[in-house]
Enzyme design. Sequence first.
Site, PDB file in Angstrom:
ATOM      1  N   ILE A 194       1.702   1.599  -7.879  1.00  0.00           N
ATOM      2  CA  ILE A 194       2.025   1.477  -6.458  1.00  0.00           C
ATOM      3  C   ILE A 194       1.013   0.601  -5.728  1.00  0.00           C
ATOM      4  CG2 ILE A 194       2.287   2.782  -4.303  1.00  0.00           C
ATOM      5  CD1 ILE A 194       4.638   2.963  -6.295  1.00  0.00           C
ATOM      6  N   HIS A 195      -0.263   0.703  -6.096  1.00  0.00           N
ATOM      7  CA  HIS A 195      -1.275  -0.091  -5.379  1.00  0.00           C
ATOM      8  C   HIS A 195      -1.173  -1.588  -5.677  1.00  0.00           C
ATOM      9  CE1 HIS A 195      -4.803  -0.229  -8.562  1.00  0.00           C
ATOM     10  NE2 HIS A 195      -3.656  -0.611  -9.070  1.00  0.00           N
ATOM     11  N   ASP A 196      -0.395  -1.951  -6.689  1.00  0.00           N
ATOM     12  CA  ASP A 196      -0.287  -3.364  -7.055  1.00  0.00           C
ATOM     13  C   ASP A 196       0.640  -4.161  -6.147  1.00  0.00           C
ATOM     14  OD1 ASP A 196      -2.026  -3.628  -9.212  1.00  0.00           O
ATOM     15  OD2 ASP A 196      -0.568  -2.866 -10.648  1.00  0.00           O
TER      16      ASP A 196
END
Length: 333
Positions: free
Chosen positions: A242-244
């Site tokens: 998700i943080h990508d």
Amino acid sequence: MEAVVETLVEVRSNLIIALIVPVLIKEGVIEKIVESPKTSAQIVEGTTLNHSSLLRALHFLEANSFFRFEESTNLWHATERGHTLAGEDAKTLWLWHFDTRKLGFMINLGELLYSEDQNLFQKIAGKSGFEVLNEIPDMLEKFQAYMTFLTKLNSDVVCQAIDLKDNMKIVDVGGGAGGLAIDLAKKYPEKKFAVYEIESVVPMARNNIEKHGLTEQVEVLPGSFFEAIPAGFDCILLKHIIHDWPAHRTITILKNCRNVLNPGNRVLIIDIVVDRTDKRYKRATLQDIYVFSDNTGKERTLNEFKEILSESGFRLESVTNAKEDDIIEAIAI
């Protein structure tokens, strides 16, 4: 004025360290000195390095506390700091983060301050960071080795914190070489797992799973999480996925997850929750710059996680600290 110069020297020194150390690691110089004290002639033997240039680098690194030169014997010794550069883990970290091709993009990092919807790879190469990696096999291999290292670094804590007692079939979406699925399969031998990855990563995952003797318990499924998520699972893992990505792309991923889950099923997001009062805040902000530059990603606060989950059909249920990461539990509604 003196403080200004000192700050500049420190920053320039860190940059030079970042450029020199990977070469010394690749040439085996670090391992030689860590193994036992050696003369510069012994160090350069068997490498393709120039002796005189190597000496300059060694003296520079001595001034920065990595090595110590003993004049009476002409021997170079590794300091405690120098020992942190040795070993396979150090090699994995340094060769990925300071790959010269990656640095070729990073040198333009300041240009990103003029926009928020374009990463370095898009700006220079016209495509995402992952698209670039998929076109350069050895860089992709370095990246996957780095991701495997991150999984191993915090694996015991993450596995202990993940509770799968109410789940029987679990898929690790974007699971790389399969490290997390393998560790969880060992913890829960009665459950079935899958790793969902793009075609170029599938052979790495299958080889790793086979090496651990888990082919009957862990399968590998090819595909893109932007297009669909495989059905038939009651829990989905998203570790460092998700943080990508920016919000609209994370919502696409999460909606695809929601499409194949029944109400009450879970998504477990393994990322850090940004909190200014957290001792991990410095690392979180550094990682935020990296994911922003690589793929327009973002490290998120608790409220930001709530927003993207709510828009995707999930309710944030709990957050569990797992040392370097957090486990965000979301329930399909």
